[in-house]
Write a protein that holds these residues in place. Sequence first.
Motif, PDB file in Angstrom:
ATOM      1  N   TRP A   7       0.818  -1.212   0.000  1.00  0.00           N
ATOM      2  CA  TRP A   7       0.000   0.000   0.000  1.00  0.00           C
ATOM      3  C   TRP A   7       0.853   1.263   0.000  1.00  0.00           C
ATOM      4  O   TRP A   7       0.500   2.270  -0.612  1.00  0.00           O
ATOM      5  N   GLY A   8       1.989   1.229   0.692  1.00  0.00           N
ATOM      6  CA  GLY A   8       2.896   2.372   0.676  1.00  0.00           C
ATOM      7  C   GLY A   8       3.445   2.622  -0.713  1.00  0.00           C
ATOM      8  O   GLY A   8       3.478   3.759  -1.192  1.00  0.00           O
ATOM      9  N   SER A   9       3.864   1.555  -1.382  1.00  0.00           N
ATOM     10  CA  SER A   9       4.373   1.721  -2.745  1.00  0.00           C
ATOM     11  C   SER A   9       3.248   2.119  -3.690  1.00  0.00           C
ATOM     12  O   SER A   9       3.467   2.890  -4.636  1.00  0.00           O
TER      13      SER A   9
ATOM     14  N   ALA B 205     -11.306   7.630   6.518  1.00  0.00           N
ATOM     15  CA  ALA B 205     -10.209   6.668   6.627  1.00  0.00           C
ATOM     16  C   ALA B 205      -9.767   6.520   8.086  1.00  0.00           C
ATOM     17  O   ALA B 205      -9.552   5.404   8.564  1.00  0.00           O
ATOM     18  N   MET B 206      -9.648   7.631   8.782  1.00  0.00           N
ATOM     19  CA  MET B 206      -9.264   7.560  10.200  1.00  0.00           C
ATOM     20  C   MET B 206     -10.377   6.936  11.027  1.00  0.00           C
ATOM     21  O   MET B 206     -10.129   6.184  11.969  1.00  0.00           O
ATOM     22  N   GLY B 207     -11.625   7.219  10.643  1.00  0.00           N
ATOM     23  CA  GLY B 207     -12.767   6.610  11.326  1.00  0.00           C
ATOM     24  C   GLY B 207     -12.801   5.106  11.140  1.00  0.00           C
ATOM     25  O   GLY B 207     -13.214   4.373  12.035  1.00  0.00           O
TER      26      GLY B 207
ATOM     27  N   PRO C  85      -9.804  -3.243   9.053  1.00  0.00           N
ATOM     28  CA  PRO C  85      -8.416  -3.547   8.693  1.00  0.00           C
ATOM     29  C   PRO C  85      -7.713  -2.300   8.131  1.00  0.00           C
ATOM     30  O   PRO C  85      -8.357  -1.407   7.575  1.00  0.00           O
ATOM     31  N   SER C  86      -6.409  -2.266   8.283  1.00  0.00           N
ATOM     32  CA  SER C  86      -5.653  -1.105   7.795  1.00  0.00           C
ATOM     33  C   SER C  86      -5.783  -0.955   6.288  1.00  0.00           C
ATOM     34  O   SER C  86      -5.642   0.146   5.754  1.00  0.00           O
ATOM     35  N   GLN C  87      -6.058  -2.048   5.581  1.00  0.00           N
ATOM     36  CA  GLN C  87      -6.264  -1.968   4.135  1.00  0.00           C
ATOM     37  C   GLN C  87      -7.443  -1.068   3.794  1.00  0.00           C
ATOM     38  O   GLN C  87      -7.425  -0.366   2.793  1.00  0.00           O
ATOM     39  N   ALA C  88      -8.465  -1.088   4.615  1.00  0.00           N
ATOM     40  CA  ALA C  88      -9.630  -0.238   4.387  1.00  0.00           C
ATOM     41  C   ALA C  88      -9.230   1.230   4.444  1.00  0.00           C
ATOM     42  O   ALA C  88      -9.690   2.045   3.633  1.00  0.00           O
ATOM     43  N   MET C  89      -8.358   1.574   5.390  1.00  0.00           N
ATOM     44  CA  MET C  89      -7.888   2.951   5.498  1.00  0.00           C
ATOM     45  C   MET C  89      -7.164   3.365   4.223  1.00  0.00           C
ATOM     46  O   MET C  89      -7.413   4.439   3.683  1.00  0.00           O
ATOM     47  N   PHE C  90      -6.268   2.507   3.734  1.00  0.00           N
ATOM     48  CA  PHE C  90      -5.528   2.844   2.519  1.00  0.00           C
ATOM     49  C   PHE C  90      -6.454   2.973   1.316  1.00  0.00           C
ATOM     50  O   PHE C  90      -6.308   3.882   0.506  1.00  0.00           O
TER      51      PHE C  90
END
Length: 148
Positions: free
Chosen positions: A44-46, A108-110, A117-122
């Motif tokens: 996700w970072g890349s 995203a923060m919510g 999951p953190s994937q949802a934020m990304f």
Amino acid sequence: MTYQEKKSIVSLISVILIFGFFCLYMYPQHPEGGLQSTETFRYWGSFVLVLTLVSIVAHIVISIIFNIIFRITTREKEPAFADELDKFIELKAHRNSFFVFILGFLFAMGSLVIYQPSQAMFMILIASGFLSDVTGSITKLYHYRKGI
């Protein structure tokens, strides 16, 4: 159709195509590991960094090509200055674009607050960036067509 309207349409189409093709390119590279693995964060970072770089370079190239084609087809130069109306429309487009992105950032923060999951934020951050770019282009096109 004015130069600004044509430029807004080209910008809107290019945003959609760049994002769509990049997502199709990156989708097969998604790691199969667990939701919280380091490979997932690396992916996700890349995704975000490369999308940002590809988008900037593609927008510059498309803008240059658009200006060349515009000049060849109309025998006119790109307007050398922006009047008050252009600046006002640009400000409205930036305002709407920033509003959409900030709303997406808050969602995203919510998603992290409600234990998604953190994937949802990304995914929400990337989608809000895309939607904010589309919103800015549509706002410009709308105001150049309909006025303020």
